[in-house]
Enzyme design. Structure first.
Site, mmCIF file in Angstrom:
data_model
loop_
_atom_site.group_PDB
_atom_site.id
_atom_site.type_symbol
_atom_site.label_atom_id
_atom_site.label_comp_id
_atom_site.label_asym_id
_atom_site.label_seq_id
_atom_site.Cartn_x
_atom_site.Cartn_y
_atom_site.Cartn_z
ATOM 1 N N ASP A 49 0.492 -0.987 -0.121
ATOM 2 C CA ASP A 49 0.003 -0.509 0.089
ATOM 3 C C ASP A 49 1.083 1.399 0.139
ATOM 4 O O ASP A 49 2.152 1.239 0.494
ATOM 5 C CB ASP A 49 -0.563 -0.011 1.288
ATOM 6 N N ASP A 88 -0.505 5.120 1.034
ATOM 7 C CA ASP A 88 -0.180 6.360 1.975
ATOM 8 C C ASP A 88 -0.301 5.421 3.626
ATOM 9 O O ASP A 88 -1.281 4.325 3.265
ATOM 10 C CB ASP A 88 -1.685 6.772 1.142
ATOM 11 N N ARG A 93 -11.690 8.507 -2.526
ATOM 12 C CA ARG A 93 -12.250 9.139 -2.098
ATOM 13 C C ARG A 93 -13.978 9.223 -2.007
ATOM 14 O O ARG A 93 -14.307 10.002 -0.553
ATOM 15 C CB ARG A 93 -12.030 10.123 -2.948
ATOM 16 N N SER A 139 -5.505 5.742 -4.147
ATOM 17 C CA SER A 139 -5.347 6.416 -4.782
ATOM 18 C C SER A 139 -5.689 6.857 -5.896
ATOM 19 O O SER A 139 -4.676 6.652 -7.020
ATOM 20 C CB SER A 139 -4.303 7.319 -3.228
ATOM 21 N N ASP A 170 -1.203 -0.562 5.983
ATOM 22 C CA ASP A 170 -1.550 0.598 7.356
ATOM 23 C C ASP A 170 -3.150 0.668 7.544
ATOM 24 O O ASP A 170 -3.556 1.249 8.390
ATOM 25 C CB ASP A 170 -0.543 1.805 7.230
#
Ligand code: G6P
Ligand code: MG
Length: 220
Positions: free
Chosen positions: A8, A10, A48, A115, A169
């Site tokens: 991942d 971010d 988002r 993202s 995370d």
């Protein structure tokens, strides 16, 4: 034995998870509602749009469809302002040493992120050249906790899920990895990532060789 690691982005490789939080925080401040870093844990890894839905649910705020659209645009503008200031210093401690070690041991590397800004983040932080495969939010239909992004990365690496280890995370990310049949290392707080096969606080807390030993145990 595992052949690839899928990361991942971010919050695992770069500190952008905090920038996502700060961007949403500016919007919730304007709404005059409470939104804490702990609340933000359940937004991590979501698209988002899904993050906004979750945010509205948490804060009890109601928006018209037009206001929703506007909030999504504003959130991305705020986030991209943070991005313009990003440099290789935003790569989290221990990450580069880990990538180098894995590469030296002939492990293939991928990024799998929800993202739509992932490629820009990788560019600004000069991480792009490390990866054999990059799958971002522009290439998937279903964001995490759906496993699509990880399955796409595995397919492009030409491997089966059980031959790869995912680093995440976010709770939604760990769920996505497990749903896809991957081994998963949680990077962060144990209470949030408890479903992962192994949890490390961050890459600075474990040497690449110790991590390697732990990973070998996982995929044995
Ligand atoms: C990552 C982050 C999320 C973010 C999502 C969409 O998965 O963990 O916090 O909402 O990407 O990012 P984007 O840049 O497309 O808004
Ligand atoms: Mg993340």
């Amino acid at each position: 034995f595992f052949q690839a690691c899928i990361f991942d982005l971010d919050g695992v490789l770069v500190n952008t998870a905090h920038y996502h939080f700060l961007s949403w925080k500016q919007i919730t401040n304007r709404w005059k509602v409470t939104f804490t870093e702990q609340d933000n844990e359940s937004l991590k890894g979501l698209s988002r749009e899904d993050s906004l839905s979750r945010l509205l649910h948490i804060t009890g705020k109601q928006l018209t469809p037009a206001e929703r659209e506007q909030a999504l645009i504003e959130k991305n503008e705020l986030f991209r302002q943070y991005l313009t200031q990003m440099t290789p210093d935003d790569v989290l401690p221990g990450v580069t040493a880990c990538l180098r070690f894995l590469k030296e041991n002939h492990i293939r590397l991928a990024v799998a992120s929800s993202s739509k800004n992932a490629r820009m983040v990788l560019q600004k932080t000069e991480l792009t050249p490390w990866f054999d495969v990059i799958v971002d939010g522009t290439e998937i239909e279903k964001a995490k906790p759906d496993p699509e992004v990880f399955l796409k990365a595995a397919a492009r690496l030409n491997i089966q899920p059980h031959q790869a280890i995912v680093f995440e995370d976010a709770k939604a990310g760990v769920e996505a990895a497990l749903a896809g049949g991957f081994c998963c290392v949680g990077v962060g707080q144990a209470d949030i990532l408890q479903q992962a096969h192994l949890i490390i606080p961050d890459f600075a807390s474990i040497s690449p060789s110790d991590l390697w030993i732990s990973l070998s145990g996982l995929s044995a």
